[in-house]
Design a protein around this motif. Structure first.
Motif, PDB file in Angstrom:
ATOM      1  N   ARG A 137     -58.893 -89.650  16.015  1.00 18.97           N
ATOM      2  CA  ARG A 137     -59.907 -90.712  16.158  1.00 18.97           C
ATOM      3  C   ARG A 137     -59.282 -91.953  16.791  1.00 18.97           C
ATOM      4  O   ARG A 137     -58.290 -92.489  16.300  1.00 18.97           O
ATOM      5  CB  ARG A 137     -60.515 -91.060  14.803  1.00 18.97           C
TER       6      ARG A 137
ATOM      7  N   GLU B  66     -57.080 -88.438  22.164  1.00 20.72           N
ATOM      8  CA  GLU B  66     -57.915 -89.378  21.404  1.00 20.72           C
ATOM      9  C   GLU B  66     -59.388 -89.048  21.610  1.00 20.72           C
ATOM     10  O   GLU B  66     -59.775 -88.539  22.655  1.00 20.72           O
ATOM     11  CB  GLU B  66     -57.669 -90.809  21.897  1.00 20.72           C
TER      12      GLU B  66
ATOM     13  N   ASP C 197     -63.593 -90.510  20.409  1.00 25.48           N
ATOM     14  CA  ASP C 197     -64.407 -91.525  19.735  1.00 25.48           C
ATOM     15  C   ASP C 197     -65.362 -90.920  18.711  1.00 25.48           C
ATOM     16  O   ASP C 197     -65.582 -91.483  17.663  1.00 25.48           O
ATOM     17  CB  ASP C 197     -65.249 -92.308  20.763  1.00 25.48           C
TER      18      ASP C 197
ATOM     19  N   ASP D 296     -60.284 -88.648  10.543  1.00 29.66           N
ATOM     20  CA  ASP D 296     -59.208 -89.206  11.379  1.00 29.66           C
ATOM     21  C   ASP D 296     -58.765 -88.225  12.449  1.00 29.66           C
ATOM     22  O   ASP D 296     -58.222 -88.603  13.474  1.00 29.66           O
ATOM     23  CB  ASP D 296     -57.993 -89.583  10.509  1.00 29.66           C
TER      24      ASP D 296
ATOM     25  N   ILE E  44     -65.697 -88.729  16.303  1.00 27.09           N
ATOM     26  CA  ILE E  44     -65.459 -87.911  15.100  1.00 27.09           C
ATOM     27  C   ILE E  44     -65.443 -88.770  13.843  1.00 27.09           C
ATOM     28  O   ILE E  44     -65.083 -89.936  13.871  1.00 27.09           O
ATOM     29  CB  ILE E  44     -64.151 -87.076  15.197  1.00 27.09           C
TER      30      ILE E  44
END
Length: 431
Positions: free
Chosen positions: A214, A196, A198, A203, A200
């Motif tokens: 994302r 994961e 944050d 998606d 970008i």
């Protein structure tokens, strides 16, 4: 990187020049250089999308490039001179590397021109314009976008092809995607990480050996399949195949011309793996239409409104409009990189179709041997024969066994010769 052992003198010269090229382009990060920061977004949304974002030439000047542009252009100029000096004018691998040097210099000129009209003009030289024709007398990308919109509107009216609900969190999508990629890449599974992130805009985004998802996005199974095919089987696989090159290390890095081939391959893979769907196609179509609007003089607010009318939220409409104007100004010419998807799809599809028609099937998997560019394909064939380029290690199943693809292209070749207008008239009574 691979060791230099076992390379002859000629291969060592090529490898040294290639390494210099890879080294020189390292600090050039186009998307980082053109993106707008979060304060622009929150200010725009605070005014409910009624006020143009405060982005001008001075805004970019306050965010300087992480390298000295003049020195960097000179570095590429010197590498280009040394390529000619050491390999000669007509050497096939030299021609590819020289073109890359010129392209990177153009990229730097584009980034220096952020916030001016030149930015948009150079972007069109690198990625194309929506008003470009594919071939003399053929429709343009803008025509294609409108045609797709008509088809998609007809599909939308049915109402039974709605997307499944997005019930997977980013964490669940990460786990599912990681499992699927482990199956595909087998021995390389330690090197491909899905995690994961944050920071970008999209998606998901692929790096050399990772895919970022994302953190606040939601997904469904169809999204995960598209990511597996698009980011994993194409973007990550071609990077790994490029990193696997013992001599032509430059194949691990892609200038803008390879973006068109890369995204074209990725969309083609989605289509032939049945991983694409109308909403996804609509996204690509809208990007093309939005760029064309900006080329025709629309400003940020008009493109933002276009997305709002398509049913997107204000946040989504801002993000989508932002893709069109990043690097430029809210009233300037667009950044045309997002044309790569549909443009690349048409170009790669035509290339494969011709390769089948002419019986040159061995050319097709070479698209995957790194970050390739269509105009280099004939030279790449020579480089494989010379032993300078190794065949791709990771290939999607559709490209490692060309039986089905060849059969499909043979049918498709024939069907292209039929008149759809005639067929529509003849089938009117039965459809």
């Amino acid at each position: 990187m691979n060791s230099h052992t076992g390379l002859d003198d000629y291969q060592l010269i090529v490898r040294a020049l290639s390494d210099r090229l890879v080294e020189a382009q390292t600090p050039i990060r186009v998307l980082d250089a053109v993106k707008w920061d979060d304060s622009i977004r929150s200010e725009f949304l605070k005014h409910k999308g009624k006020k143009l974002p405060a982005v001008d030439r001075a805004y970019y000047a306050s965010r300087p490039l992480p390298f000295d542009a003049a020195a960097k252009k000179l570095e590429f100029q010197n590498i280009e001179r040394d390529i000619t000096r050491q390999l000669g004018q007509f050497n096939p691998v030299g021609k590819i590397m020289r073109r890359m040097c010129r392209e990177y210099r153009m990229v730097i000129r584009m980034l220096e021109a952020r916030g001016t009209e030149d930015f948009g003009l150079i972007s069109q030289e690198l990625y194309g314009a929506a008003s470009d024709a594919f071939h003399a007398g053929d429709p343009t990308l803008a025509d294609l976008g409108l045609m797709f919109s008509d088809f998609l509107n007809n599909i939308d009216k049915r109402g039974d092809l709605k997307d499944e609900a997005k019930t997977l969190t980013a964490k669940e999508a990460v786990n599912l995607l990681q499992q699927r990629l482990n199956k595909v890449f087998g021995e390389a599974q330690d090197t491909i990480r899905v995690f994961e992130s944050d920071g970008i805009l999209a998606d998901a985004a692929a790096g050399a050996d990772y895919i970022k998802i994302r953190a606040d996005a939601m997904f469904n199974e169809r999204d995960v399949k598209a990511l597996e095919v698009h980011e994993g089987l194409v973007h990550v696989a071609t990077t790994l195949n490029g990193l696997n090159q013992p001599v032509c290390t430059f194949l691990a890095k892609g200038p803008p011309s390879s973006t068109v081939t890369q995204e074209g391959l990725a969309i083609l893979m989605e289509v032939i793996a049945f991983a694409s769907y109308p909403t996804r196609l609509r996204k690509l179509t809208n990007r093309t239409r939005a760029i064309h609007m900006a080329e025709e003089g629309a400003d940020f607010l008009q493109v933002f409104d276009f997305y709002c009318e398509q049913g997107f939220s204000q946040e989504e409409s801002y993000s989508n409009a932002n893709r069109v104007f990043r690097g430029s100004t809210p009233t300037g010419m667009p950044f045309t990189k997002d044309l790569s998807y549909l443009k690349g799809f048409i170009m790669v599809y035509n290339y494969i179709q011709l390769a089948v028609r002419k019986g040159k099937l061995e050319q097709i998997p070479l698209l995957f041997c790194g970050k390739t560019t269509l105009e280099d394909m004939r030279s790449l064939r020579q480089l494989v024969d010379e032993g300078l380029v190794v065949a791709p290690k990771y290939l999607p199943p559709q490209f490692s066994d060309l039986n089905s693809l060849s059969a499909w292209m043979c049918f498709s070749n024939f069907l292209n010769h039929l008149s759809l207008d005639r067929i529509e008239a003849d089938y009117a009574n039965i459809l």
